[in-house]
Design a protein around this motif. Sequence first.
Motif, short mmCIF file in Angstrom:
data_model
loop_
_atom_site.label_atom_id
_atom_site.label_comp_id
_atom_site.label_asym_id
_atom_site.label_seq_id
_atom_site.Cartn_x
_atom_site.Cartn_y
_atom_site.Cartn_z
N PRO A 1 2.14 -32.84 -0.48
CA PRO A 1 3.16 -33.96 -0.70
C PRO A 1 4.58 -32.68 -0.34
O PRO A 1 5.53 -32.90 -0.24
N HIS A 2 4.59 -31.88 -0.83
CA HIS A 2 5.47 -30.67 -1.86
C HIS A 2 6.14 -30.06 -0.34
O HIS A 2 7.25 -29.16 -0.85
N GLU A 3 5.20 -30.01 1.06
CA GLU A 3 4.98 -29.06 1.80
C GLU A 3 6.57 -29.92 2.63
O GLU A 3 7.19 -29.41 3.73
N ASN A 4 6.14 -31.33 2.30
CA ASN A 4 7.45 -31.88 3.38
C ASN A 4 7.14 -31.88 4.88
O ASN A 4 8.09 -32.11 5.74
N LEU A 5 5.48 -32.49 5.30
CA LEU A 5 6.00 -31.97 6.82
C LEU A 5 5.02 -32.94 6.61
O LEU A 5 4.53 -34.07 6.22
N GLY A 6 5.57 -33.53 8.41
CA GLY A 6 4.29 -34.74 8.58
C GLY A 6 3.00 -34.07 9.19
O GLY A 6 2.40 -33.47 9.61
N PRO A 7 2.47 -35.20 9.96
CA PRO A 7 1.08 -35.29 10.48
C PRO A 7 1.18 -34.51 11.24
O PRO A 7 1.82 -34.82 12.71
N SER A 8 -0.14 -33.63 11.50
CA SER A 8 -0.31 -33.25 12.88
C SER A 8 -1.75 -33.63 13.51
O SER A 8 -2.69 -33.48 12.86
N LEU A 9 -1.59 -33.97 15.15
CA LEU A 9 -2.67 -33.99 15.57
C LEU A 9 -3.53 -32.83 15.88
O LEU A 9 -2.98 -31.73 16.76
N VAL A 10 -4.92 -32.60 14.81
CA VAL A 10 -5.27 -31.16 14.99
C VAL A 10 -6.41 -31.20 16.69
O VAL A 10 -6.96 -30.37 16.70
#
Length: 131
Positions: free
Chosen positions: A107-116
């Motif tokens: 959460p602290h990175e504040n990034l959305g999900p990414s398709l790996v």
Amino acid sequence: MCVYMRDAWGLCSDCAELLSSEPLIGSEKSPATMMPGGLSDTKPATPEVQQLVNQVKPQFESRANMNCGVFTAIAYKTQVVAGTMYFIKVQVSDAEYVHLKVFQSLPHENLGPSLVSFQTGKTRDDPLTYF
């Protein structure tokens, strides 16, 4: 006693309070079904998992060169890494399913999900496995 989630050694991640001197995984004190880094059991999709799927749908459609009218999360597994890796079974038509590997950072990175990664040509009965 602290009520926060404890790790495999009984330490609370927030306050480092020690519950006992013996490990909890595999002990009678905890019915833990997942070791750190391993895949969880398969669970039915939740609204939160559907939200992740909705967010990575454009990434999937672009990479798979598909346009999906249906994109419904059915089931999922998780793997705790430096964030959470989700393995999600998604229905894309009446009889066709895909498996998505989606990374959600801390959460602290504040990034959305990414398709790996993803696998196409799956059926409803194909088990979710590590890929």
